[in-house]
Write a protein that holds these residues in place. Structure first.
Motif, PDB file in Angstrom:
ATOM      1  N   TRP A  19       6.130  20.717 -34.322  1.00 39.91           N
ATOM      2  CA  TRP A  19       6.049  21.679 -35.414  1.00 39.91           C
ATOM      3  C   TRP A  19       4.661  21.709 -36.048  1.00 39.91           C
ATOM      4  N   CYS A  20       4.099  20.545 -36.375  1.00 40.90           N
ATOM      5  CA  CYS A  20       2.759  20.547 -36.983  1.00 40.90           C
ATOM      6  C   CYS A  20       1.663  20.384 -35.932  1.00 40.90           C
ATOM      7  N   GLN A  21       2.075  20.252 -34.654  1.00 43.36           N
ATOM      8  CA  GLN A  21       1.138  20.159 -33.531  1.00 43.36           C
ATOM      9  C   GLN A  21       0.136  19.025 -33.716  1.00 43.36           C
ATOM     10  N   ASN A  22       0.663  17.830 -34.019  1.00 45.05           N
ATOM     11  CA  ASN A  22      -0.195  16.690 -34.292  1.00 45.05           C
ATOM     12  C   ASN A  22       0.523  15.408 -33.884  1.00 45.05           C
ATOM     13  N   ALA A  23      -0.252  14.366 -33.592  1.00 45.42           N
ATOM     14  CA  ALA A  23       0.333  13.048 -33.353  1.00 45.42           C
ATOM     15  C   ALA A  23       0.856  12.523 -34.690  1.00 45.42           C
ATOM     16  N   ALA A  24       2.006  11.842 -34.642  1.00 40.49           N
ATOM     17  CA  ALA A  24       2.612  11.385 -35.891  1.00 40.49           C
ATOM     18  C   ALA A  24       3.393  10.101 -35.658  1.00 40.49           C
ATOM     19  N   ASP A  25       3.562   9.330 -36.737  1.00 40.46           N
ATOM     20  CA  ASP A  25       4.402   8.135 -36.720  1.00 40.46           C
ATOM     21  C   ASP A  25       5.865   8.541 -36.862  1.00 40.46           C
ATOM     22  N   ASN A  26       6.720   7.786 -36.215  1.00 41.65           N
ATOM     23  CA  ASN A  26       8.164   7.926 -36.368  1.00 41.65           C
ATOM     24  C   ASN A  26       8.684   9.335 -36.098  1.00 41.65           C
ATOM     25  N   VAL A  27       8.243   9.911 -34.966  1.00 42.23           N
ATOM     26  CA  VAL A  27       8.796  11.206 -34.586  1.00 42.23           C
ATOM     27  C   VAL A  27      10.227  11.009 -34.113  1.00 42.23           C
ATOM     28  N   ARG A  28      11.034  12.017 -34.284  1.00 41.95           N
ATOM     29  CA  ARG A  28      12.439  11.978 -33.875  1.00 41.95           C
ATOM     30  C   ARG A  28      12.714  13.186 -32.991  1.00 41.95           C
ATOM     31  N   ILE A  29      13.606  13.037 -32.031  1.00 43.54           N
ATOM     32  CA  ILE A  29      13.951  14.121 -31.112  1.00 43.54           C
ATOM     33  C   ILE A  29      14.808  15.144 -31.841  1.00 43.54           C
ATOM     34  N   ILE A  30      14.393  16.408 -31.717  1.00 46.36           N
ATOM     35  CA  ILE A  30      15.103  17.517 -32.349  1.00 46.36           C
ATOM     36  C   ILE A  30      15.798  18.384 -31.303  1.00 46.36           C
ATOM     37  N   GLN A  31      15.130  18.632 -30.176  1.00 52.92           N
ATOM     38  CA  GLN A  31      15.657  19.553 -29.172  1.00 52.92           C
ATOM     39  C   GLN A  31      15.414  18.988 -27.786  1.00 52.92           C
ATOM     40  N   VAL A  32      16.410  19.101 -26.910  1.00 54.99           N
ATOM     41  CA  VAL A  32      16.280  18.702 -25.516  1.00 54.99           C
ATOM     42  C   VAL A  32      16.535  19.941 -24.672  1.00 54.99           C
ATOM     43  N   ASP A  33      15.561  20.303 -23.849  1.00 55.18           N
ATOM     44  CA  ASP A  33      15.688  21.451 -22.947  1.00 55.18           C
ATOM     45  C   ASP A  33      16.039  20.925 -21.572  1.00 55.18           C
ATOM     46  N   GLU A  34      17.254  21.194 -21.140  1.00 58.25           N
ATOM     47  CA  GLU A  34      17.689  20.738 -19.831  1.00 58.25           C
ATOM     48  C   GLU A  34      17.646  21.916 -18.876  1.00 58.25           C
ATOM     49  N   GLN A  35      17.250  21.629 -17.641  1.00 53.46           N
ATOM     50  CA  GLN A  35      17.204  22.647 -16.610  1.00 53.46           C
ATOM     51  C   GLN A  35      17.994  22.168 -15.424  1.00 53.46           C
ATOM     52  N   GLY A  36      18.588  23.104 -14.705  1.00 53.91           N
ATOM     53  CA  GLY A  36      19.381  22.740 -13.549  1.00 53.91           C
ATOM     54  C   GLY A  36      18.579  22.028 -12.480  1.00 53.91           C
ATOM     55  N   CYS A  46       7.986  15.084 -36.788  1.00 55.30           N
ATOM     56  CA  CYS A  46       7.718  14.005 -37.739  1.00 55.30           C
ATOM     57  C   CYS A  46       8.604  14.209 -38.973  1.00 55.30           C
ATOM     58  N   ARG A  47       8.752  13.166 -39.779  1.00 55.58           N
ATOM     59  CA  ARG A  47       9.620  13.230 -40.959  1.00 55.58           C
ATOM     60  C   ARG A  47       9.232  14.359 -41.915  1.00 55.58           C
ATOM     61  N   PRO A  48       7.920  14.569 -42.225  1.00 55.09           N
ATOM     62  CA  PRO A  48       7.589  15.681 -43.124  1.00 55.09           C
ATOM     63  C   PRO A  48       8.039  17.042 -42.581  1.00 55.09           C
ATOM     64  N   CYS A  49       7.896  17.260 -41.267  1.00 56.49           N
ATOM     65  CA  CYS A  49       8.330  18.539 -40.691  1.00 56.49           C
ATOM     66  C   CYS A  49       9.852  18.653 -40.656  1.00 56.49           C
ATOM     67  N   ILE A  50      10.540  17.534 -40.421  1.00 55.91           N
ATOM     68  CA  ILE A  50      12.011  17.547 -40.449  1.00 55.91           C
ATOM     69  C   ILE A  50      12.489  18.016 -41.823  1.00 55.91           C
ATOM     70  N   ASP A  51      11.882  17.454 -42.869  1.00 61.87           N
ATOM     71  CA  ASP A  51      12.268  17.826 -44.236  1.00 61.87           C
ATOM     72  C   ASP A  51      11.839  19.250 -44.566  1.00 61.87           C
ATOM     73  N   LYS A  52      10.608  19.607 -44.230  1.00 63.45           N
ATOM     74  CA  LYS A  52      10.056  20.927 -44.574  1.00 63.45           C
ATOM     75  C   LYS A  52      10.834  22.067 -43.926  1.00 63.45           C
ATOM     76  N   HIS A  53      11.209  21.886 -42.641  1.00 63.66           N
ATOM     77  CA  HIS A  53      11.861  22.964 -41.898  1.00 63.66           C
ATOM     78  C   HIS A  53      13.375  22.813 -41.828  1.00 63.66           C
ATOM     79  N   GLY A  54      13.910  21.772 -42.447  1.00 64.34           N
ATOM     80  CA  GLY A  54      15.364  21.567 -42.437  1.00 64.34           C
ATOM     81  C   GLY A  54      15.910  21.323 -41.037  1.00 64.34           C
ATOM     82  N   LEU A  55      15.184  20.557 -40.237  1.00 59.98           N
ATOM     83  CA  LEU A  55      15.585  20.305 -38.850  1.00 59.98           C
ATOM     84  C   LEU A  55      16.696  19.262 -38.782  1.00 59.98           C
ATOM     85  N   THR A  56      17.529  19.357 -37.775  1.00 58.65           N
ATOM     86  CA  THR A  56      18.607  18.403 -37.549  1.00 58.65           C
ATOM     87  C   THR A  56      18.258  17.553 -36.342  1.00 58.65           C
ATOM     88  N   LEU A  57      18.376  16.243 -36.480  1.00 56.81           N
ATOM     89  CA  LEU A  57      18.100  15.342 -35.365  1.00 56.81           C
ATOM     90  C   LEU A  57      19.044  15.650 -34.210  1.00 56.81           C
TER      91      LEU A  57
END
Length: 120
Positions: A19-36, A46-57
């Motif tokens: 989301w912020c296009q930067n290296a960060a501490d304690n990143v968490r997985i938000i989306q997994v794109d699976e392909q056949g 990162c935690r600030p982007c999770i809070d700012k954008h209301g993302l769900t782990l």
């Protein structure tokens, strides 16, 4: 003995925040794109982007509902044998010899066959 890398247990998870296009501490997985076939992908935040954008782990998201395709047992024209699931294949009139052909999921993938529209 292995230790899982969870924030708060003294381990740091350093990664790329999509989301912020930067290296960060304690990143968490938000989306997994699976392909056949081929590589999928993972988007972490990162935690600030999770809070700012209301993302769900990803671990807290409900599983995606994927209905099972209806099973249609039949005869695979490419294997010349019965299969648990076959689909009608789109062939030109010249290529099919005027016949209707069915193929199993394996042959569709291997031979790159095109399933016919059900409306035809």
């Amino acid at each position: 003995m292995s230790t899982t890398a969870e924030p708060g247990n003294g381990l740091r998870i350093i990664g790329w925040c999509a989301w912020c296009q930067n290296a960060a501490d304690n990143v968490r997985i938000i989306q997994v794109d699976e392909q056949g076939s081929g590589a999928g992908g993972v988007r972490s935040a990162c935690r600030p982007c999770i809070d700012k954008h209301g993302l769900t782990l990803f671990a807290e998201q409900p599983p995606a509902a994927t209905p099972d395709p209806p099973m249609r047992p039949g005869y695979c024209s490419w294997h010349n044998q019965s299969a648990d699931h076959v689909e009608r294949i789109q062939l030109s009139e010249a290529g099919s010899g005027g016949k209707v052909h069915y193929a199993c999921v394996h042959c569709i993938r291997v031979w790159k066959l095109t399933p016919a529209d059900e409306d035809q």
